[in-house]
Design a protein around this motif. Sequence first.
Motif, PDB file in Angstrom:
ATOM      1  N   SER A 146      36.445  54.007  58.684  1.00 34.02           N
ATOM      2  CA  SER A 146      36.471  53.258  60.026  1.00 34.02           C
ATOM      3  C   SER A 146      35.679  54.003  61.192  1.00 34.02           C
ATOM      4  N   LYS A 147      35.490  55.099  60.963  1.00 35.14           N
ATOM      5  CA  LYS A 147      34.516  55.786  61.978  1.00 35.14           C
ATOM      6  C   LYS A 147      33.141  56.217  61.268  1.00 35.14           C
ATOM      7  N   ALA A 148      31.862  55.743  61.781  1.00 41.66           N
ATOM      8  CA  ALA A 148      30.727  56.210  61.054  1.00 41.66           C
ATOM      9  C   ALA A 148      30.321  57.067  61.605  1.00 41.66           C
ATOM     10  N   VAL A 167      23.796  63.796  45.509  1.00 39.96           N
ATOM     11  CA  VAL A 167      24.400  63.449  46.827  1.00 39.96           C
ATOM     12  C   VAL A 167      24.060  62.008  47.128  1.00 39.96           C
ATOM     13  N   GLY A 168      25.030  61.372  47.815  1.00 41.43           N
ATOM     14  CA  GLY A 168      24.946  60.202  48.325  1.00 41.43           C
ATOM     15  C   GLY A 168      25.016  60.071  50.022  1.00 41.43           C
ATOM     16  N   ILE A 169      24.166  59.730  50.796  1.00 43.77           N
ATOM     17  CA  ILE A 169      24.179  59.644  52.279  1.00 43.77           C
ATOM     18  C   ILE A 169      23.868  58.474  52.924  1.00 43.77           C
ATOM     19  N   ASN A 170      24.258  58.292  53.950  1.00 45.50           N
ATOM     20  CA  ASN A 170      23.813  56.970  54.705  1.00 45.50           C
ATOM     21  C   ASN A 170      22.926  57.444  55.841  1.00 45.50           C
ATOM     22  N   GLU A 171      21.869  56.658  55.375  1.00 49.22           N
ATOM     23  CA  GLU A 171      20.480  56.911  56.380  1.00 49.22           C
ATOM     24  C   GLU A 171      20.773  56.581  57.807  1.00 49.22           C
ATOM     25  N   ASN A 172      21.531  55.253  57.938  1.00 48.16           N
ATOM     26  CA  ASN A 172      21.553  54.709  59.294  1.00 48.16           C
ATOM     27  C   ASN A 172      22.635  55.244  60.159  1.00 48.16           C
ATOM     28  N   PHE A 173      23.474  56.232  59.537  1.00 48.12           N
ATOM     29  CA  PHE A 173      24.502  56.868  60.281  1.00 48.12           C
ATOM     30  C   PHE A 173      24.184  58.209  60.871  1.00 48.12           C
ATOM     31  N   THR A 191      15.044  62.962  40.900  1.00 49.23           N
ATOM     32  CA  THR A 191      14.703  61.829  41.824  1.00 49.23           C
ATOM     33  C   THR A 191      16.332  61.563  42.359  1.00 49.23           C
ATOM     34  N   ASN A 192      17.367  61.461  41.386  1.00 46.99           N
ATOM     35  CA  ASN A 192      18.631  61.167  41.921  1.00 46.99           C
ATOM     36  C   ASN A 192      19.687  62.172  42.159  1.00 46.99           C
ATOM     37  N   VAL A 193      19.060  63.112  42.424  1.00 46.65           N
ATOM     38  CA  VAL A 193      19.779  64.513  43.080  1.00 46.65           C
ATOM     39  C   VAL A 193      20.098  64.144  44.582  1.00 46.65           C
ATOM     40  N   CYS A 194      19.414  63.244  45.197  1.00 45.39           N
ATOM     41  CA  CYS A 194      19.798  62.785  46.451  1.00 45.39           C
ATOM     42  C   CYS A 194      19.362  61.134  46.676  1.00 45.39           C
ATOM     43  N   CYS A 195      20.509  60.438  46.996  1.00 43.62           N
ATOM     44  CA  CYS A 195      20.505  59.029  47.094  1.00 43.62           C
ATOM     45  C   CYS A 195      20.638  58.546  48.573  1.00 43.62           C
ATOM     46  N   ARG A 196      20.012  57.501  49.113  1.00 40.17           N
ATOM     47  CA  ARG A 196      20.157  57.122  50.475  1.00 40.17           C
ATOM     48  C   ARG A 196      20.971  55.876  50.348  1.00 40.17           C
ATOM     49  N   TYR A 197      21.752  55.484  51.089  1.00 43.56           N
ATOM     50  CA  TYR A 197      22.349  54.130  51.221  1.00 43.56           C
ATOM     51  C   TYR A 197      22.387  53.661  52.907  1.00 43.56           C
TER      52      TYR A 197
END
Length: 228
Positions: A146-148, A167-173, A191-197
């Motif tokens: 609910s909070k970005a 890790v999976g992180i949100n680029e737009n946040f 490559t999959n050590v860090c993924c952007r969402y």
Amino acid sequence: LPASSGYVALPTPSVITGTFDGGMKRYDRKGSDGECQGQSETGEDEAVFILESGATIQNVIIGADQAEGIHCRGPCTVKNVWWADVCEDAITIKQTGSGDVSYIIGGGAFHAEDKIVQHNGAGTVQIKNFYANDFGKLYRSCGNCSKAYARHVILDNVAMIGGSSGVGINENFGDTATITNVCTNGKPSATNVCCRYEGTTPGNEPEKIGCGPSGNVCNYSTSSVKTC
């Protein structure tokens, strides 16, 4: 997994203030509502331990009979804690200050079908000297809470064996990941050590943008990922 020095089944979550040293006993929620329910969305009531702001937990083994491992209501320190078999999530971070930092130092987790560390709150999570074996994601910044918040993760000296992604992180946040001294057995790939969402709103699923180094967002180099 280290040998346990004893066993405790908790009927309700144990709420920790200050420092709790488990003496390497195994704790879970066997025989209670907090037993593992697969990937059903469970919450704080099903946790083994709830850490109040500023609390530290150390020298604990969390057994298989639990839905949620540790919930941190504020900044927390988790030292030498081992998960025998992660159910929904091993650790959920709920701190709300942008300057808040939680520390996961030492320890490790096995058999996490989905996530080991779920970062729903704000601030930074530092994961150091940690071992992850057979998992979906080591760390995920919430992509539909609910909070970005802008969330940050720092990985140092972490071994990843048999994982889907690191890790999976949100680029737009405004999320960032800083990754040093990590090794994998090829799963996850470098490559999959860090993924952007692309983070979204509650009820929607975040869309994956891509994986691999990307400036300060996924701050590491694939050549620095060693084999372990």
